[in-house]
Design a protein around this motif. Sequence first.
Motif, PDB file in Angstrom:
ATOM      1  N   LEU A 135       8.285   0.774   8.849  1.00  0.00           N
ATOM      2  CA  LEU A 135       9.670   0.702   8.277  1.00  0.00           C
ATOM      3  C   LEU A 135       9.720  -0.704   7.173  1.00  0.00           C
ATOM      4  CD1 LEU A 135      11.731   1.443  11.607  1.00  0.00           C
ATOM      5  CD2 LEU A 135      11.215   2.826   9.293  1.00  0.00           C
ATOM      6  N   LEU A 136       9.193  -1.849   7.714  1.00  0.00           N
ATOM      7  CA  LEU A 136       9.030  -2.991   6.911  1.00  0.00           C
ATOM      8  C   LEU A 136       8.574  -2.744   5.642  1.00  0.00           C
ATOM      9  CD1 LEU A 136       9.610  -6.249   7.161  1.00  0.00           C
ATOM     10  CD2 LEU A 136       7.087  -6.463   7.837  1.00  0.00           C
ATOM     11  N   CYS A 137       7.642  -1.932   5.449  1.00  0.00           N
ATOM     12  CA  CYS A 137       6.868  -1.672   4.110  1.00  0.00           C
ATOM     13  C   CYS A 137       7.860  -0.641   3.393  1.00  0.00           C
ATOM     14  CB  CYS A 137       5.378  -1.076   4.316  1.00  0.00           C
ATOM     15  SG  CYS A 137       4.382  -2.671   4.913  1.00  0.00           S
ATOM     16  N   ASP A 138       8.924  -0.182   3.934  1.00  0.00           N
ATOM     17  CA  ASP A 138       9.720   0.787   3.099  1.00  0.00           C
ATOM     18  C   ASP A 138       9.115   2.027   2.994  1.00  0.00           C
ATOM     19  OD1 ASP A 138      11.624  -1.115   2.994  1.00  0.00           O
ATOM     20  OD2 ASP A 138      10.884  -1.760   0.870  1.00  0.00           O
ATOM     21  N   LEU A 139       8.263   2.403   4.118  1.00  0.00           N
ATOM     22  CA  LEU A 139       7.958   3.925   4.179  1.00  0.00           C
ATOM     23  C   LEU A 139       9.152   4.714   4.683  1.00  0.00           C
ATOM     24  CD1 LEU A 139       4.333   3.923   5.908  1.00  0.00           C
ATOM     25  CD2 LEU A 139       4.942   3.645   3.648  1.00  0.00           C
ATOM     26  N   ASN A 140       9.246   6.030   4.148  1.00  0.00           N
ATOM     27  CA  ASN A 140      10.121   6.972   4.806  1.00  0.00           C
ATOM     28  C   ASN A 140       9.501   7.568   6.283  1.00  0.00           C
ATOM     29  OD1 ASN A 140      12.189   7.235   3.183  1.00  0.00           O
ATOM     30  ND2 ASN A 140      10.706   8.393   1.575  1.00  0.00           N
ATOM     31  N   ILE A 141      10.011   7.379   7.398  1.00  0.00           N
ATOM     32  CA  ILE A 141       9.601   7.689   8.575  1.00  0.00           C
ATOM     33  C   ILE A 141      10.255   8.729   9.191  1.00  0.00           C
ATOM     34  CG2 ILE A 141       8.826   7.137  10.792  1.00  0.00           C
ATOM     35  CD1 ILE A 141       7.637   4.382   9.721  1.00  0.00           C
ATOM     36  N   ILE A 147       0.448   2.892   5.411  1.00  0.00           N
ATOM     37  CA  ILE A 147       1.088   1.295   5.314  1.00  0.00           C
ATOM     38  C   ILE A 147       0.105   0.773   3.925  1.00  0.00           C
ATOM     39  CG2 ILE A 147       1.144  -1.078   6.018  1.00  0.00           C
ATOM     40  CD1 ILE A 147       2.048   0.379   8.911  1.00  0.00           C
ATOM     41  N   ALA A 148      -1.085   1.055   3.908  1.00  0.00           N
ATOM     42  CA  ALA A 148      -2.027   0.577   2.860  1.00  0.00           C
ATOM     43  C   ALA A 148      -1.453   0.945   1.439  1.00  0.00           C
ATOM     44  CB  ALA A 148      -3.312   1.170   3.149  1.00  0.00           C
ATOM     45  N   SER A 149      -0.599   2.125   1.450  1.00  0.00           N
ATOM     46  CA  SER A 149       0.159   2.190   0.156  1.00  0.00           C
ATOM     47  C   SER A 149       0.730   0.913  -0.620  1.00  0.00           C
ATOM     48  CB  SER A 149       1.117   3.147   0.198  1.00  0.00           C
ATOM     49  OG  SER A 149       2.301   3.001   0.994  1.00  0.00           O
ATOM     50  N   GLN A 150       0.840  -0.074   0.146  1.00  0.00           N
ATOM     51  CA  GLN A 150       1.294  -1.119  -0.280  1.00  0.00           C
ATOM     52  C   GLN A 150       0.517  -2.076  -1.411  1.00  0.00           C
ATOM     53  OE1 GLN A 150       4.794  -2.508   0.464  1.00  0.00           O
ATOM     54  NE2 GLN A 150       4.580  -0.363   1.058  1.00  0.00           N
ATOM     55  N   SER A 151      -0.685  -1.561  -0.887  1.00  0.00           N
ATOM     56  CA  SER A 151      -1.831  -2.458  -1.953  1.00  0.00           C
ATOM     57  C   SER A 151      -2.809  -1.541  -2.699  1.00  0.00           C
ATOM     58  CB  SER A 151      -2.568  -3.258  -0.823  1.00  0.00           C
ATOM     59  OG  SER A 151      -3.160  -2.524   0.254  1.00  0.00           O
ATOM     60  N   ARG A 207     -17.700  -0.433   1.214  1.00  0.00           N
ATOM     61  CA  ARG A 207     -16.825  -0.763   2.601  1.00  0.00           C
ATOM     62  C   ARG A 207     -15.466  -1.249   1.831  1.00  0.00           C
ATOM     63  NH1 ARG A 207     -18.890  -3.158   7.824  1.00  0.00           N
ATOM     64  NH2 ARG A 207     -18.270  -4.945   6.832  1.00  0.00           N
ATOM     65  N   PHE A 208     -14.329  -0.559   2.070  1.00  0.00           N
ATOM     66  CA  PHE A 208     -13.084  -1.331   1.505  1.00  0.00           C
ATOM     67  C   PHE A 208     -12.047  -0.996   2.621  1.00  0.00           C
ATOM     68  CE2 PHE A 208     -15.219  -0.242  -2.477  1.00  0.00           C
ATOM     69  CZ  PHE A 208     -15.084  -1.540  -3.260  1.00  0.00           C
ATOM     70  N   SER A 209     -11.041  -1.547   2.041  1.00  0.00           N
ATOM     71  CA  SER A 209      -9.595  -1.407   2.962  1.00  0.00           C
ATOM     72  C   SER A 209      -9.298   0.010   2.981  1.00  0.00           C
ATOM     73  CB  SER A 209      -8.602  -2.203   2.517  1.00  0.00           C
ATOM     74  OG  SER A 209      -8.854  -3.559   2.823  1.00  0.00           O
ATOM     75  N   MET A 210      -8.083   0.366   3.720  1.00  0.00           N
ATOM     76  CA  MET A 210      -7.644   1.748   3.941  1.00  0.00           C
ATOM     77  C   MET A 210      -7.136   2.237   2.412  1.00  0.00           C
ATOM     78  SD  MET A 210      -6.143   1.777   7.716  1.00  0.00           S
ATOM     79  CE  MET A 210      -7.301   1.587   9.072  1.00  0.00           C
ATOM     80  N   ASP A 211      -6.725   1.057   1.721  1.00  0.00           N
ATOM     81  CA  ASP A 211      -6.114   1.626   0.334  1.00  0.00           C
ATOM     82  C   ASP A 211      -6.990   2.307  -0.550  1.00  0.00           C
ATOM     83  OD1 ASP A 211      -7.436  -0.669  -0.248  1.00  0.00           O
ATOM     84  OD2 ASP A 211      -5.890  -1.981  -0.555  1.00  0.00           O
ATOM     85  N   TRP A 212      -8.332   2.349  -0.210  1.00  0.00           N
ATOM     86  CA  TRP A 212      -9.186   2.926  -1.197  1.00  0.00           C
ATOM     87  C   TRP A 212      -9.020   4.218  -1.000  1.00  0.00           C
ATOM     88  CZ3 TRP A 212     -13.053   6.430  -0.766  1.00  0.00           C
ATOM     89  CH2 TRP A 212     -13.799   6.578  -1.924  1.00  0.00           C
ATOM     90  N   TYR A 213      -8.764   4.770   0.145  1.00  0.00           N
ATOM     91  CA  TYR A 213      -8.483   6.185   0.368  1.00  0.00           C
ATOM     92  C   TYR A 213      -7.331   6.784  -0.483  1.00  0.00           C
ATOM     93  CZ  TYR A 213      -8.146  10.339   3.333  1.00  0.00           C
ATOM     94  OH  TYR A 213      -7.919  11.608   3.867  1.00  0.00           O
ATOM     95  N   LEU A 214      -6.194   5.932  -0.227  1.00  0.00           N
ATOM     96  CA  LEU A 214      -5.175   6.559  -1.077  1.00  0.00           C
ATOM     97  C   LEU A 214      -5.396   6.293  -2.623  1.00  0.00           C
ATOM     98  CD1 LEU A 214      -2.284   4.519   0.846  1.00  0.00           C
ATOM     99  CD2 LEU A 214      -3.583   6.666   1.527  1.00  0.00           C
TER     100      LEU A 214
END
Lengths: 119, 119, 137, 137, 99, 99
Positions: free
Chosen positions: D80-86, D28-32, A97-104
Motif C-alpha cells: 500500500l505504501l508503494c501505491d499498489l492496487n491491492i 513491490i519490486a515494481s518500484q525499482s 543474481r539480481f533483485s526481484m525487479d529483474w523478473y518484472l
Amino acid sequence: MGKLTIGCFASLVGSTNLDFAVKLSGAALEKGHKVDLWVSGNGVGISIEKQRPFKDYSSLEKPLLELMEKGLNVTACEACAEARGFHDDNTLAGVKRFSMDWYLGSTFDADRVLHIGGE
Amino acid sequence: MGKLTIGCFASLVGSTNLDFAVKLSGAALEKGHKVDLWVSGNGVGISIEKQRPFKDYSSLEKPLLELMEKGLNVTACEACAEARGFHDDNTLAGVKRFSMDWYLGSTFDADRVLHIGGE
Amino acid sequence: MATTKLGFIVQRPGYKSENPKLALTHAIASQSVEIYLDDGDEVLCDVAFVGDGVLNCIKDQKAVENYDLNSTESHVKMGLLCDLNIYVCKEDLEKFGLTESDIVLNAEEIGGDMDVKVVPYAEISKMMEEMKHLLFF
Amino acid sequence: MATTKLGFIVQRPGYKSENPKLALTHAIASQSVEIYLDDGDEVLCDVAFVGDGVLNCIKDQKAVENYDLNSTESHVKMGLLCDLNIYVCKEDLEKFGLTESDIVLNAEEIGGDMDVKVVPYAEISKMMEEMKHLLFF
Amino acid sequence: MKLAAFVSDYKMTVDTLDRLKPEKLGIVLVQNGVYHATIKEGGNASSMLNYSADYYVLQEDLETRGLTASDVLDAKVKVINFGDIVDLMFNDYDKTAWL
Amino acid sequence: MKLAAFVSDYKMTVDTLDRLKPEKLGIVLVQNGVYHATIKEGGNASSMLNYSADYYVLQEDLETRGLTASDVLDAKVKVINFGDIVDLMFNDYDKTAWL
C-alpha cells in the motif's frame, strides 16, 4: 519468434517444477524463442554449483549449463539465495543474481509469461 | 525424562515446518528430554552455514546453534545434501552428516518419534 | 536383543513431492542400521501405500527416460529386494479402477523374493497398531 | 513510453508456503524496475487476494513475535505504501464470516495513502482481463 | 494405539483421519490447520472438528495469523503452546502422525 | 482473454478454475494433474474434465507415472509434448495460469 519469461519458485528436488521449467525452456529455445528464467524462493536451489548428480534426485546443473550455452538467460533472486546461505562464491557460472525487479523487467517486453509457484 | 526423535523433510524457508521442528526441539529440551533432529530431503537446507538473516525469511542458523549448545543432536542426510550442492565445507559447525540409517538408528531407543514430511 | 518396528505410510502420489521416494529410501536404510545399534538389535520397517499413495505403485514408470530420475517403481522394487513388507491398500486400488496387473508386484528381475502385498485396509490398520512408531508421508 | 501490467493473484493462505509473501515482495519490486527499462517505460503490478488467499489479510499477525518473521500483513502494508492496487475478494471474506474490521485496510501508520480495495470478484475478474500477464500464487 | 495427529493445512489432500481408528485420538491444529478452529465457511464449522477426538490448537500459530484464543469457536478446542505439545506427546499419546 | 491453465496436482486446493471466465480456456494437465485424464474414481471421471475448455495432457508426465496415451479415458484430451506446450502458449493463448 517471441520472448518467453518463466518464473519458478519451487525447490530443486521435490515437485519437479524446476525440471518442468528447464524442459520448457529447452523446448522454447529449440523453436527459436528467447527465454528468460527467473528463480526465486526455493527455486534458487538451481543456482548452486557442484550439485552431485545422483539418479535418485533431480539434477539440473548439467541441463541448465547446456541450455545457457544455447542462450538461456538465468537469474536468481539474490535475497532469496543469501537467506538460504547461497552466496556469490558458490553460484553456478553463468547464472546471474539480481533483485526481484529483474523478473518484472524481464516481463516488460515478454510475449508470454509462465509463472510457476513454489511450495 | 524421555527421548524424542524428530525428522523433518521440509525446506528452510516456506512451510515453517522446520521452524516448528526447531521450536518443538527447544520445548522438549527445556523439559529435560533428549532430542535428536534428523533433516532429510529439502530439510537439509537448515544444515548450511552463513544463512544471511533477513526478517523476510525463516532464519534458523542462530536458534539451531543455541539449541545445539543445550544438547540438541542434529544430523543431515548426506546424499540429500550432496545432491543439492551442499558439501562438508559449508555445513554448519556441529551438524553431523550421515546416511538415512542414522534416522532409523535414532528411533531405535526413542520414546516418541515425530516425522514431519516435506514438500 | 530388541526390535523397533516402524510403519511408513505413504498417502500422496509421487514426483510432485519427494516424500514417497524418501519413505522408501529411508525404509531401505534399515538394512544398514546395525552400525548404530548393539549386536542383535534391529529396526524393521513396513511400508504401506494408502489413498492417492497407491498411484506410486503403477508399473512401467519411465522416469529415467523422461526426467533422468529413478522411478518410485524402482524404489519399490529395491524395497522388495531388501525384504521389506510392502502393503498396497486393496480398496484404494479398486477405487481408482486399478487391478494387480496395473501395479508393481515383485522384483523378480533383480532377484527379489518378496511380493507386494495387496491387502484390505484393515490389515494395514493392524500393521499400524503393531508398529512402535509411525511415519506419514 | 510503454506500460506492462501484471496481475498477481494470491489463492492460498500464508506461512505454510512462501508464495503469498513472494507475491507481495515481487509486486513491490515494481518500484525499482526502471533500472532495466528505457526512460518512461514502466511495469505496474496489481495484487488480488481470492479464495483462501484472503486469510493472508487478517490483521494483527504476530509473526515477528512468534517466528521472528515479517508478517504477510506487513508486506500488504508495504504494498500500500508503494501505491499498489491491492484487492481483496468480498465474497470470499463473507464466505469465511470475515468483515472489513478483521483485515488490514490501510498503511496509515507508515504513511501510506492507498487503501485495500474490498471488491466483488467481478472486479478482480475485470482487473485480470486488463493485465498483460497473470501470475498465480 | 493412542495417536496424536498434527493437522497443518486448511485444505486437506488426504483422507487418512477418516480411516484411522485409534483407541484414543488427539488432533493438534498447527500452522494453517489453526483455521479449522476459527473459521466457519458459509456458516458451517470445519468438518475437521467432527472426529471423536481431543482437540488442541497451537497458540503461536494462531497469533502468527492474527488470531487469538477468543477467535476459537468451539470450547472443546484447547489452546496450547509448544511445551504443552511435548507433554501431550509424552504423557497422553504413544504415536504421532503429521498429516 | 485466452488463458492456458496448467493443472499440476490431482487433489486441488484452489477453486480458481471454477471462477475464471476467459473467452477461451485451455487446460494443460501436467505432473500429477495427468491423473485427471486417466483415472476414474469410484467409476466417475474427474470433475476437472467438466470445464468448457480444450484439454491437453503432457506425454512425458504420463509416461513418468507408468501411463500412456492409451490410458487417457476421454478423446477430448489431446496428448502433447513440451514443444507443443510452447506452440500452444504462443499461438493459441495470451495468458497463463499455473494453479
